[in-house]
Design a protein around this motif. Structure first.
Motif, PDB file in Angstrom:
ATOM      1  N   UNK A 131     -10.723   3.848   4.025  1.00 38.48           N
ATOM      2  CA  UNK A 131     -10.872   2.447   3.653  1.00 38.48           C
ATOM      3  C   UNK A 131     -10.030   2.112   2.426  1.00 38.48           C
ATOM      4  N   UNK A 132      -9.254   3.072   1.958  1.00 39.74           N
ATOM      5  CA  UNK A 132      -8.623   2.995   0.641  1.00 39.74           C
ATOM      6  C   UNK A 132      -7.107   2.902   0.710  1.00 39.74           C
ATOM      7  N   UNK A 133      -6.530   2.326  -0.355  1.00 40.21           N
ATOM      8  CA  UNK A 133      -5.080   2.367  -0.562  1.00 40.21           C
ATOM      9  C   UNK A 133      -4.852   2.603  -2.057  1.00 40.21           C
ATOM     10  N   UNK A 134      -5.472   3.650  -2.578  1.00 42.52           N
ATOM     11  CA  UNK A 134      -5.388   3.904  -4.019  1.00 42.52           C
ATOM     12  C   UNK A 134      -4.531   5.122  -4.358  1.00 42.52           C
ATOM     13  N   UNK A 135      -3.786   5.636  -3.362  1.00 42.43           N
ATOM     14  CA  UNK A 135      -2.908   6.770  -3.634  1.00 42.43           C
ATOM     15  C   UNK A 135      -3.633   8.046  -4.000  1.00 42.43           C
ATOM     16  N   UNK A 136      -4.927   8.102  -3.714  1.00 40.48           N
ATOM     17  CA  UNK A 136      -5.712   9.266  -4.131  1.00 40.48           C
ATOM     18  C   UNK A 136      -6.052   9.245  -5.610  1.00 40.48           C
ATOM     19  N   UNK A 190       4.254   8.932   7.356  1.00 40.84           N
ATOM     20  CA  UNK A 190       4.662   7.791   6.549  1.00 40.84           C
ATOM     21  C   UNK A 190       4.825   8.176   5.090  1.00 40.84           C
ATOM     22  N   UNK A 191       5.836   7.638   4.410  1.00 39.81           N
ATOM     23  CA  UNK A 191       5.964   7.856   2.965  1.00 39.81           C
ATOM     24  C   UNK A 191       4.912   7.037   2.218  1.00 39.81           C
ATOM     25  N   UNK A 192       4.860   7.195   0.918  1.00 35.07           N
ATOM     26  CA  UNK A 192       3.866   6.475   0.126  1.00 35.07           C
ATOM     27  C   UNK A 192       4.175   4.987   0.046  1.00 35.07           C
ATOM     28  N   UNK A 193       5.440   4.651  -0.162  1.00 38.19           N
ATOM     29  CA  UNK A 193       5.803   3.263  -0.441  1.00 38.19           C
ATOM     30  C   UNK A 193       6.881   2.758   0.513  1.00 38.19           C
ATOM     31  N   UNK A 194       7.151   1.452   0.422  1.00 38.06           N
ATOM     32  CA  UNK A 194       8.199   0.850   1.230  1.00 38.06           C
ATOM     33  C   UNK A 194       7.669   0.290   2.535  1.00 38.06           C
ATOM     34  N   UNK A 195       8.578  -0.196   3.390  1.00 37.19           N
ATOM     35  CA  UNK A 195       8.169  -0.839   4.655  1.00 37.19           C
ATOM     36  C   UNK A 195       7.374   0.058   5.585  1.00 37.19           C
ATOM     37  N   UNK A 199       0.775   0.933   2.121  1.00 41.64           N
ATOM     38  CA  UNK A 199       0.292  -0.446   2.027  1.00 41.64           C
ATOM     39  C   UNK A 199       0.752  -1.288   3.206  1.00 41.64           C
ATOM     40  N   UNK A 200       2.043  -1.209   3.530  1.00 39.84           N
ATOM     41  CA  UNK A 200       2.580  -2.069   4.582  1.00 39.84           C
ATOM     42  C   UNK A 200       2.061  -1.703   5.965  1.00 39.84           C
ATOM     43  N   UNK A 201       1.968  -0.412   6.259  1.00 39.19           N
ATOM     44  CA  UNK A 201       1.591   0.004   7.609  1.00 39.19           C
ATOM     45  C   UNK A 201       0.078   0.004   7.807  1.00 39.19           C
ATOM     46  N   UNK A 202      -0.651   0.506   6.824  1.00 37.35           N
ATOM     47  CA  UNK A 202      -2.093   0.692   7.019  1.00 37.35           C
ATOM     48  C   UNK A 202      -2.959  -0.306   6.262  1.00 37.35           C
ATOM     49  N   UNK A 203      -2.403  -0.965   5.246  1.00 36.00           N
ATOM     50  CA  UNK A 203      -3.190  -1.908   4.458  1.00 36.00           C
ATOM     51  C   UNK A 203      -3.860  -2.997   5.262  1.00 36.00           C
ATOM     52  N   UNK A 204      -3.151  -3.651   6.201  1.00 37.18           N
ATOM     53  CA  UNK A 204      -3.794  -4.709   6.984  1.00 37.18           C
ATOM     54  C   UNK A 204      -4.998  -4.231   7.782  1.00 37.18           C
ATOM     55  N   UNK A 215       1.199  -6.489  -3.384  1.00 34.95           N
ATOM     56  CA  UNK A 215       0.675  -6.029  -4.672  1.00 34.95           C
ATOM     57  C   UNK A 215       0.367  -4.529  -4.635  1.00 34.95           C
ATOM     58  N   UNK A 216      -0.207  -4.063  -3.528  1.00 32.19           N
ATOM     59  CA  UNK A 216      -0.528  -2.635  -3.410  1.00 32.19           C
ATOM     60  C   UNK A 216       0.731  -1.784  -3.365  1.00 32.19           C
ATOM     61  N   UNK A 217       1.747  -2.243  -2.641  1.00 35.88           N
ATOM     62  CA  UNK A 217       2.979  -1.470  -2.568  1.00 35.88           C
ATOM     63  C   UNK A 217       3.632  -1.374  -3.944  1.00 35.88           C
ATOM     64  N   UNK A 218       3.619  -2.470  -4.682  1.00 43.74           N
ATOM     65  CA  UNK A 218       4.185  -2.445  -6.034  1.00 43.74           C
ATOM     66  C   UNK A 218       3.384  -1.510  -6.939  1.00 43.74           C
TER      67      UNK A 218
END
Length: 368
Positions: A131-136, A190-195, A199-204, A215-218
């Protein structure tokens, strides 16, 4: 006849052990004398602890923080110096209302600490279903790492809080981690950041709006930069670092290694050993498609079956692979529930009898 039944779950419909049991029930109708060896699987995400427990690991429970900070009860599996920890039991979707900016993996770190309390020398962390996007970040904080803002205060929980990150202090990291092997089991690259990042792939999927995603990707980009500067660990572009909202990246920062979740679970349940001398292997998952061929559990079963000289049959809720694609993936054949029950709604609402009927129809024919 010796048949190994090693499916993954039919996600959202049927757990892997019930898939295996339904297939076995169908086979028993037409091949009552067959020896059936059930090895339900997972691909490193949800179901990994259950697979370990079925393989003989013993359960240990712990009360840890859920993704919204409220306590949840979670189980780890322990055996012979190895502990299996599953992120979804502490930070999974469904444990709390969606909170894409604030959901935390703190409970995952608390589970890792509970595993360390068992005196193990290896911890397998199965990620997926988060449920998270906090990078661990929450996981690291629970293990003694301080993530500080410009004022020297701890940043708030969740991926959103990482926008305030100024420095990382790992001097308080749990010293026991230095003596263990930490393995992260994942099925994504998937990498941590970018398209293509977390955030972009799993955040929605976790309730993030388009604005939240940016905001999460930044924030994760800032997090990766600070980890690189303060800990000397580059995580942003590592394939798989974006797994479970970037939890894999946080684990990499404290010395973990990433591995295929499907292969690891197959090892946990001793799949290669039971395939030796088998006449047929049966695997499957909810949707057998192009993704299956990229590291999912059925593809790993087919690969190992081929190495053992055993034909592999795939049974699925939905089959989206051509005969040529099935053959290239190592499958002798593939069949879907809709061959028995054209009503997709019934396949979803009551899959067990349909799956048993499918197995009763196709397996004896293949065995002959």
């Amino acid at each position: 006849m010796r048949i190994v039944i090693a499916p993954d779950s039919f996600k959202g419909s049927l757990a892997a052990d019930r898939v295996a049991t339904a297939i076995a029930a169908g086979i028993a109708r037409g091949l009552p004398e067959a020896e059936l060896l059930l090895r339900p699987l997972a691909d490193g995400g949800e179901g990994t602890v259950a697979a370990a427990l079925r393989a003989g690991y013993r359960p240990q429970t712990a009360r840890v923080s859920g993704p919204d900070g409220r306590p949840v009860q979670a189980t780890i599996a322990v055996d012979a110096g190895t502990a299996v920890v599953e992120l979804a039991t502490a930070a999974g979707l469904g444990l709390a209302e969606p909170a894409p900016m604030t959901a935390t993996t703190r409970g995952v770190g608390e589970l890792v600490a509970a595993a360390l309390d068992q005196g193990v020398h290896r911890i397998i962390l199965g990620i997926g279903g988060s449920a998270t996007t906090d990078g661990g970040a929450g996981m690291l904080q629970a293990l003694g790492v301080r993530l500080l803002d410009a004022e020297g205060d701890d940043v708030p929980p969740g991926g959103g809080g990482l926008a305030l990150l100024d420095r990382v202090d790992a001097s308080g990291l749990d010293a026991r981690l230095a003596g263990i092997e930490l393995v992260v089991a994942s099925d994504v690259d998937n990498p941590l950041t970018g398209p293509s990042g977390a955030a972009h792939v799993f955040g929605p999927q976790k309730g993030a709006s388009p604005g939240d995603v940016e905001a999460l990707d930044a924030a994760l980009t800032r997090y990766a930069a600070v980890l690189g500067r303060d800990l000397g660990v580059a995580v942003a572009d590592v394939p798989g670092a974006g797994g479970a909202g970037g939890t894999a990246a946080g684990a990499l920062a404290i010395g973990a290694r990433l591995t295929s979740g499907a292969a690891l679970v197959c090892d946990l349940v001793g799949l290669s050993e039971v395939l030796a001398g088998a006449d047929l292997a049966i695997t499957g998952e909810g949707a057998l498609d192009a993704q299956t061929l990229h590291g999912k559990a059925p593809a790993e079963v087919a690969r190992r079956a081929r190495a053992a000289g055993v034909p592999c049959l795939a049974l699925a809720g939905v089959l989206r692979l051509s005969g040529e694609e099935l053959a290239a993936g190592g499958f002798a054949a593939g069949h879907a529930l809709t061959e028995v029950e054209p009503d997709v709604r019934r396949c979803l609402s009551a899959p067990e009898p349909v799956l048993a009927d499918l197995a009763a129809r196709v397996v004896p024919a293949l065995a002959r």
